[in-house]
Design an enzyme around this catalytic site. Structure first.
Site, PDB file in Angstrom:
ATOM      1  N   ASP A  38      30.283  28.485  11.960  1.00 19.78           N
ATOM      2  CA  ASP A  38      30.353  30.337  10.910  1.00 19.78           C
ATOM      3  C   ASP A  38      29.005  29.282   9.494  1.00 19.78           C
ATOM      4  OD1 ASP A  38      29.379  32.794   9.951  1.00 19.78           O
ATOM      5  OD2 ASP A  38      32.374  33.141  10.045  1.00 19.78           O
ATOM      6  N   ASN A  77      32.119  31.363   1.648  1.00 21.92           N
ATOM      7  CA  ASN A  77      32.691  29.340   2.096  1.00 21.92           C
ATOM      8  C   ASN A  77      34.377  29.479   2.083  1.00 21.92           C
ATOM      9  OD1 ASN A  77      34.473  30.807  -0.413  1.00 21.92           O
ATOM     10  ND2 ASN A  77      34.491  28.905  -1.910  1.00 21.92           N
ATOM     11  N   PRO A 130      33.976  41.040   5.853  1.00 20.11           N
ATOM     12  CA  PRO A 130      33.140  39.317   5.395  1.00 20.11           C
ATOM     13  C   PRO A 130      31.892  39.464   5.010  1.00 20.11           C
ATOM     14  CG  PRO A 130      33.723  39.954   7.861  1.00 20.11           C
ATOM     15  CD  PRO A 130      33.554  41.431   6.999  1.00 20.11           C
ATOM     16  N   GLU A 150      38.538  38.224  -7.174  1.00 24.46           N
ATOM     17  CA  GLU A 150      38.657  36.119  -6.916  1.00 24.46           C
ATOM     18  C   GLU A 150      37.313  35.970  -7.232  1.00 24.46           C
ATOM     19  OE1 GLU A 150      40.394  34.615  -7.749  1.00 24.46           O
ATOM     20  OE2 GLU A 150      42.818  35.241  -7.017  1.00 24.46           O
ATOM     21  N   CYS A 201      35.164  27.989  -5.533  1.00 25.05           N
ATOM     22  CA  CYS A 201      34.866  28.387  -6.898  1.00 25.05           C
ATOM     23  C   CYS A 201      35.614  28.010  -7.991  1.00 25.05           C
ATOM     24  CB  CYS A 201      36.315  29.790  -6.474  1.00 25.05           C
ATOM     25  SG  CYS A 201      37.282  29.952  -5.759  1.00 25.05           S
ATOM     26  N   LYS A 219      39.563  35.201 -18.043  1.00 23.17           N
ATOM     27  CA  LYS A 219      38.040  35.730 -18.479  1.00 23.17           C
ATOM     28  C   LYS A 219      37.073  36.626 -17.426  1.00 23.17           C
ATOM     29  CE  LYS A 219      37.359  32.286 -22.090  1.00 23.17           C
ATOM     30  NZ  LYS A 219      37.371  31.184 -21.743  1.00 23.17           N
ATOM     31  N   GLU A 279      46.646  35.525  -6.307  1.00 25.10           N
ATOM     32  CA  GLU A 279      46.977  35.830  -5.291  1.00 25.10           C
ATOM     33  C   GLU A 279      47.552  34.508  -4.918  1.00 25.10           C
ATOM     34  OE1 GLU A 279      41.933  35.680  -3.080  1.00 25.10           O
ATOM     35  OE2 GLU A 279      42.826  37.591  -2.602  1.00 25.10           O
TER      36      GLU A 279
END
Ligand code: NAD
Length: 481
Positions: free
Chosen positions: A94, A153, A177, A250, A284, A448, A455
């Site tokens: 994937d 990701n 997703p 997030e 991230c 910020k 999470e």
């Protein structure tokens, strides 16, 4: 070997696989470009049906003893661990990420979340607040229907990180997703059902941004948790505000990793590589601005280049591949444009470069300035920008001169300096002599522009629940009338 990964159906609504009625969605294996599955987006009516199924199932789910909800999550985690190899392969197909990563990082960290929150279930309680006779007690209630929207990701990890705290609190979820990586969430829906989750409690819809937008504004949705880019986050947060929905955002970052000249050089270099090249740089929290103190800069670049020359790039399904392809052609183009801009703005390319086909090799720029594009903007690819610094005060100010604040790292052997710098950095997560470790036990999220909410850890429960205060009068009512 065939790479086909066609699921039974594109969506999962009310406990059943359902074919999407919207536009076709081809799923590509990034390494070969072949189509491994063809899915269909959810129609607006199907998004509404998923939300209706969730709303219908949620009250009975919330009425269970928490320990029973927790047990379902624990069973799902065990199934994930049993099927580790099959799930890792699917995640690699994937996303294109090396199987040596997907075996240890993706589904395993999803299973960690299911175990953590499954175990936490029975410990979630309210408070009693004495008032000298009268008293107040609080009830931690579920929010109702939660929408989860994921990035490409870490598709399965993201689905689990959102589903686990949401479900354990007695919420139901509709998860969308990323259109680039739609397969893992469908597996999670099947595994949760097999573990005993009642129909309708976890649903999956597929689609591009418009499907996500329809989900966010469905009147049944009480909370939206998004993992994605800052610009998407701004749109989703604004759309959620109209209905006063709760949000967890997030989002992206341009995190600093600061290496002082007293640091263990090999450890700092290892961390800088992890902070820029794991998952081909598509993380991230990556520390893409690597600030290196004057005295060690030449040695840092030399050893970094040596170690990068040994990285095995190639077929992500081979056990020893360390660096795989980029998720999509569009993302490859974005990364190459950033590399071209870095060169055009005068940064020195130390190693790597644009690469070929779906591959961008680990790329390092040095002699970069803070104002350059490659030092300011998230590239979301394997591009490290090394920046020179002289003093602690200077580097902290430069590290914080960004609108983002997801993560940060500091390498030093000076204990006091490590803690001082960690405290001064504006970031949701700061590592000292480590980087990119995100255990489920620790809160994770940004400050910020990098986001709101957290999470993982017990803190996530607060973001999937609300408090009701119940005032209990124990005496006569003192009315002045
Ligand atoms: P993206 O913002 O393009 O998409 C994220 C998701 O939002 C996708 O599912 C997409 O379909 C959906 N979406 C797009 N427009 C929408 C809209 N208007 N309404 C509702 N949903 C919409 O992000 P991406 O390219 O998939 O992922 C990369 C980004 O995600 C990077 O910026 C990265 O930093 C960030 N990210 C953050 C974290 C974190 O935990 N902080 C983790 C992974 C990725």
């Amino acid at each position: 070997m065939s790479h086909s990964a066609q699921p039974t159906a594109s969506l999962y609504i009310d406990g059943r696989p359902v074919e999407g009625q919207g536009a076709a969605l081809a799923v590509h294996y990034p390494y070969t470009g072949e189509v491994i599955a063809t899915l269909h987006e959810a129609s607006e009516a199907q998004v509404a049906a998923a939300c209706a199924a969730a709303a219908k199932a949620q009250p009975a789910w919330a009425a269970l003893r928490p320990v029973e909800r927790g047990r379902v999550l624990l069973r799902a985690a065990a199934l994930i661990r049993e099927r580790g190899e099959e799930l890792a392969r699917l995640e690699t197909l994937d996303t294109g990420k090396p199987i040596q990563e997907t075996r240890v990082a993706d589904w395993p960290s999803g299973a960690d979340a299911l175990e953590y929150f499954g175990g936490l279930a029975a410990t979630i309680t309210g408070q009693t607040i004495p008032l000298g006779g009268d008293f107040v007690y609080t009830i931690r209630e579920p929010l109702g229907v939660c929408a989860g929207i994921g990035a490409w990701n870490y598709p399965s990890q993201i689905a689990c990180w959102k589903a686990a705290p949401a479900l354990v609190m007695g919420n139901a979820m509709v998860f969308k997703p990323s259109e680039e990586t739609p397969l893992g969430a469908l597996k999670l829906a099947e595994i949760l059902a097999e573990a005993g989750l009642p129909a309708g409690v976890f649903n999956v819809v597929q689609g591009r941004g418009a499907v996500g937008a329809a989900l966010v504004t469905d009147p049944r949705v009480a909370k939206v948790s998004l993992t994605g880019s800052v610009s998407t986050g701004q749109k989703v947060y604004a759309a959620a505000a109209e209905g006063m929905r709760h949000v967890t955002m997030e989002l992206g970052g341009k995190s600093p990793l600061i290496v002082f000249d007293d640091a263990s050089l090999e450890d700092a270099i290892g961390a800088a590589m992890l902070a820029n090249f794991y998952s081909s740089g598509q993380i991230c929290s990556n520390g893409t601005r690597v600030f290196v103190q004057d005295a060690i800069l030449p040695r840092f670049l030399e050893r970094l280049s040596e170690r990068l020359a040994a990285v095995k790039i190639g077929d992500p399904l081979e056990d020893d591949t360390q660096h795989g392809p980029i998720v999509s052609a569009a993302q490859v183009d974005k990364i190459r444009a950033a590399i071209a801009q870095g060169k055009a703005e005068g940064a020195r390319l130390v190693c790597g470069g644009p690469g070929e086909g779906a591959f961008v090799p680990p790329t390092v720029f040095a002699d970069a300035g803070d104002d350059m594009f490659i030092a300011r903007e998230e590239i979301f690819g394997p591009v490290m920008t090394v920046l020179r610094f002289a003093t602690e005060d200077e580097v902290v100010a430069r590290a914080n001169a960004t609108p983002y604040g997801l993560a940060a790292g500091v390498f030093t052997r000076d204990l006091a300096r490590g803690h001082r710098v960690a405290a001064a950095l504006e970031a949701g997560t700061t590592w000292i002599n480590a980087y990119n470790l995100t255990p489920v036990e620790a809160p994770f999220g940004g400050v910020k522009l990098s986001g709101v909410g957290r999470e993982n850890s017990a803190a996530a429960i607060e973001h999937y629940s609300q408090l009701k205060s119940v005032y209990v009068g124990m005496g006569a009512v003192d009315a002045p009338y």
